[in-house]
Design a protein around this motif. Structure first.
Motif, PDB file in Angstrom:
ATOM      1  N   HIS A 147       0.782  -1.228   0.000  1.00 37.09           N
ATOM      2  CA  HIS A 147       0.000   0.000   0.000  1.00 37.09           C
ATOM      3  C   HIS A 147       0.819   1.285   0.000  1.00 37.09           C
ATOM      4  O   HIS A 147       0.261   2.355  -0.228  1.00 37.09           O
ATOM      5  CB  HIS A 147      -0.948   0.005   1.206  1.00 37.09           C
ATOM      6  CG  HIS A 147      -1.921  -1.124   1.206  1.00 37.09           C
ATOM      7  ND1 HIS A 147      -2.625  -1.491   0.080  1.00 37.09           N
ATOM      8  CD2 HIS A 147      -2.300  -1.987   2.185  1.00 37.09           C
ATOM      9  CE1 HIS A 147      -3.400  -2.524   0.370  1.00 37.09           C
ATOM     10  NE2 HIS A 147      -3.217  -2.846   1.635  1.00 37.09           N
ATOM     11  N   SER A 148       2.104   1.207   0.300  1.00 37.64           N
ATOM     12  CA  SER A 148       2.836   2.472   0.402  1.00 37.64           C
ATOM     13  C   SER A 148       4.242   2.425  -0.184  1.00 37.64           C
ATOM     14  O   SER A 148       4.949   3.419  -0.122  1.00 37.64           O
ATOM     15  CB  SER A 148       2.925   2.911   1.871  1.00 37.64           C
ATOM     16  OG  SER A 148       3.616   1.940   2.622  1.00 37.64           O
ATOM     17  N   THR A 149       4.672   1.299  -0.720  1.00 35.05           N
ATOM     18  CA  THR A 149       6.015   1.208  -1.274  1.00 35.05           C
ATOM     19  C   THR A 149       6.055   1.757  -2.697  1.00 35.05           C
ATOM     20  O   THR A 149       5.028   1.947  -3.338  1.00 35.05           O
ATOM     21  CB  THR A 149       6.508  -0.250  -1.266  1.00 35.05           C
ATOM     22  OG1 THR A 149       5.543  -1.059  -1.944  1.00 35.05           O
ATOM     23  CG2 THR A 149       6.685  -0.756   0.145  1.00 35.05           C
ATOM     24  N   VAL A 150       7.274   2.017  -3.192  1.00 30.96           N
ATOM     25  CA  VAL A 150       7.430   2.666  -4.491  1.00 30.96           C
ATOM     26  C   VAL A 150       8.525   1.980  -5.301  1.00 30.96           C
ATOM     27  O   VAL A 150       9.331   1.215  -4.780  1.00 30.96           O
ATOM     28  CB  VAL A 150       7.807   4.152  -4.343  1.00 30.96           C
ATOM     29  CG1 VAL A 150       6.667   4.939  -3.758  1.00 30.96           C
ATOM     30  CG2 VAL A 150       9.065   4.309  -3.510  1.00 30.96           C
ATOM     31  N   LEU A 151       8.542   2.330  -6.594  1.00 30.02           N
ATOM     32  CA  LEU A 151       9.620   1.942  -7.485  1.00 30.02           C
ATOM     33  C   LEU A 151      10.751   2.956  -7.342  1.00 30.02           C
ATOM     34  O   LEU A 151      10.593   3.984  -6.679  1.00 30.02           O
ATOM     35  CB  LEU A 151       9.108   1.937  -8.925  1.00 30.02           C
ATOM     36  CG  LEU A 151       7.964   0.977  -9.259  1.00 30.02           C
ATOM     37  CD1 LEU A 151       7.449   1.256 -10.657  1.00 30.02           C
ATOM     38  CD2 LEU A 151       8.402  -0.463  -9.121  1.00 30.02           C
ATOM     39  N   PRO A 152      11.902   2.703  -7.961  1.00 26.56           N
ATOM     40  CA  PRO A 152      12.909   3.773  -8.053  1.00 26.56           C
ATOM     41  C   PRO A 152      12.294   5.022  -8.670  1.00 26.56           C
ATOM     42  O   PRO A 152      11.308   4.956  -9.415  1.00 26.56           O
ATOM     43  CB  PRO A 152      13.984   3.149  -8.955  1.00 26.56           C
ATOM     44  CG  PRO A 152      13.837   1.684  -8.736  1.00 26.56           C
ATOM     45  CD  PRO A 152      12.372   1.441  -8.531  1.00 26.56           C
ATOM     46  N   LEU A 205       5.598  11.388  -4.247  1.00 26.49           N
ATOM     47  CA  LEU A 205       5.768  12.621  -3.485  1.00 26.49           C
ATOM     48  C   LEU A 205       6.051  12.356  -2.015  1.00 26.49           C
ATOM     49  O   LEU A 205       6.733  13.154  -1.355  1.00 26.49           O
ATOM     50  CB  LEU A 205       4.517  13.491  -3.633  1.00 26.49           C
ATOM     51  CG  LEU A 205       4.296  14.078  -5.026  1.00 26.49           C
ATOM     52  CD1 LEU A 205       2.916  14.717  -5.127  1.00 26.49           C
ATOM     53  CD2 LEU A 205       5.370  15.086  -5.368  1.00 26.49           C
ATOM     54  N   MET A 206       5.531  11.268  -1.494  1.00 25.44           N
ATOM     55  CA  MET A 206       5.792  10.945  -0.098  1.00 25.44           C
ATOM     56  C   MET A 206       7.230  10.476   0.096  1.00 25.44           C
ATOM     57  O   MET A 206       7.910  10.865   1.060  1.00 25.44           O
ATOM     58  CB  MET A 206       4.829   9.857   0.383  1.00 25.44           C
ATOM     59  CG  MET A 206       5.041   9.452   1.844  1.00 25.44           C
ATOM     60  SD  MET A 206       3.948   8.122   2.366  1.00 25.44           S
ATOM     61  CE  MET A 206       4.595   6.760   1.391  1.00 25.44           C
ATOM     62  N   HIS A 207       7.728   9.651  -0.822  1.00 24.60           N
ATOM     63  CA  HIS A 207       9.053   9.054  -0.655  1.00 24.60           C
ATOM     64  C   HIS A 207      10.179   9.921  -1.212  1.00 24.60           C
ATOM     65  O   HIS A 207      11.314   9.828  -0.747  1.00 24.60           O
ATOM     66  CB  HIS A 207       9.086   7.676  -1.327  1.00 24.60           C
ATOM     67  CG  HIS A 207       8.353   6.627  -0.571  1.00 24.60           C
ATOM     68  ND1 HIS A 207       8.948   5.813   0.364  1.00 24.60           N
ATOM     69  CD2 HIS A 207       7.045   6.244  -0.597  1.00 24.60           C
ATOM     70  CE1 HIS A 207       8.056   4.973   0.872  1.00 24.60           C
ATOM     71  NE2 HIS A 207       6.894   5.222   0.299  1.00 24.60           N
TER      72      HIS A 207
END
Length: 370
Positions: free
Chosen positions: A271-276, A304-306
């Motif tokens: 739910h909250s992880t991202v790609l590079p 925007l969060m990460h």
């Protein structure tokens, strides 16, 4: 698969629906309870009584079917669609076993899709309109209320048919039977873990375990560089590096559509992880381009969060998200997102390294404020 079903219905209508002997074909291939046949259970799903019957059914299939297919996958979606159509015919036959009136149309199957949509996406917003004299008013409302209210009306009309013992021109019993079947198929898929679980299904909403409907960015006024933070973000799940690497590899190979679909499947469970950084922006833009706004918004917000200070990517994501929300505002007239759009555009004006992009953000902000 959803597009194939739409095309199949349109093709059958164009092939046989305009023939002068169509009424005879309806008697032969429509579902007649008194002459039960498994062949006609299937063929009746792809026949329609006229252009308005066809357009109405296909419009609802187009609106709701793609989301359900994205959740289930094409094969499980097709099996559910056909099963709901069968359930709709059986719902009609349950009361009118001796009827010689043929039933045709995809309504039972499509109401089944609505039942699945209600379970999987109860808090999605559905745009509806109200026609008063010469004026049309558009507004959005939760799917739980729109589809739920519609189902209650169908149950009411079905009860009238049962009490009166009369068949009208509309198969309300078929609608109700298809809807109930679709809802329980969705529950079955969910319980057996045959579909991804994003934690926002009807069970999670009822029990209070569902995360917020939409994550929001708010400006942290007491931070000097005006960082953005998430509100009520669900607990982060440890990412699967292999899956993320596969999505990134697809993007690098130019297989953007495959990467987009892979990201959607991955995002349901994480739910909250991202790609590079670069890949996260690319997949968000691809979702936006294909009109998958809810998924695109989620992808932009994760970036925007990460990566709040990684330029020009963060500023570009802010500009793209603002543009998408402006388009939604133009279509719906719903002003609730205006403060967020203004904050995003000001962020672009303050941080974007390229003059032409800052100027575009200024133009949008000026138009929004006027």
């Amino acid at each position: 698969m959803n597009w194939l079903l739409i095309l199949a219905n349109v093709f059958v209508f164009l092939a046989v629906g305009l023939r002068p002997d169509y009424e005879q074909l309806v008697m032969e291939y429509g579902f007649v309870p008194a002459r039960f046949s498994w062949d006609t259970v299937i063929t009746s799903m792809f026949m329609h009584a006229g252009w308005m019957h066809l357009i109405g059914n296909m419009w609802f299939l187009y609106l709701f079917g793609d989301n359900v297919e994205n959740r289930c996958g094409p094969i499980k979606y097709l099996l559910a669609y056909l099963a709901c159509g069968v359930a709709g015919d059986f719902g009609q036959m349950l009361i009118f076993q001796d009827s010689l009136i043929p039933s045709i149309g995809a309504s039972g199957a499509i109401f089944g899709v609505l039942g699945m949509y209600l379970f999987f996406f109860p808090r999605n917003r559905v745009k509806v309109f109200m026609w008063i004299f010469l004026f049309i008013y558009w507004f959005s409302i939760s799917a739980l209320w729109v589809i739920g209210a519609w189902f209650v009306l169908e149950l009411f009309y079905s009860q009238l048919q049962v009490v009166a013992g009369l068949q009208s021109g509309v198969g309300h019993l078929a609608h109700s039977g298809g809807f109930v079947a679709g809802f329980f198929i969705a529950v079955l898929y969910h319980t057996l873990r045959l579909v991804p679980n994003d934690g926002r299904d009807l069970f999670a909403v009822i029990t209070g375990r569902a995360p917020p409907r939409r994550s929001r960015y708010i400006q942290d006024e007491d931070v000097e560089d005006a960082q953005y933070r998430m509100v009520d973000e669900p607990t982060e799940v440890i990412p699967d590096q292999d899956e993320r690497a596969e999505i990134a590899a697809l993007l690098h190979a130019g297989r953007t559509d495959e990467a987009r679909r892979a990201w959607r499947r991955y995002a349901f469970d994480h739910h909250s992880t991202v790609l590079p950084l670069r890949e996260q922006l690319e997949v968000a833009l691809a979702l936006d381009k294909h009109g998958e706004r809810s998924a695109a918004r989620d992808a932009y917000e994760r970036l925007l969060m990460h990566y709040p200070n990684e330029q020009p990517y963060a500023a570009e994501a802010s500009l793209a998200l603002a543009g998408m929300l402006l388009q939604e505002l133009k279509e719906s007239g719903d002003n609730r997102e205006v403060p967020l759009i203004e904050r995003l555009l000001r962020r672009v004006i303050e941080t974007h390294p390229y003059e032409n992009r800052r100027q575009l953000a200024q133009e949008w902000l000026a138009a929004l404020q006027t």
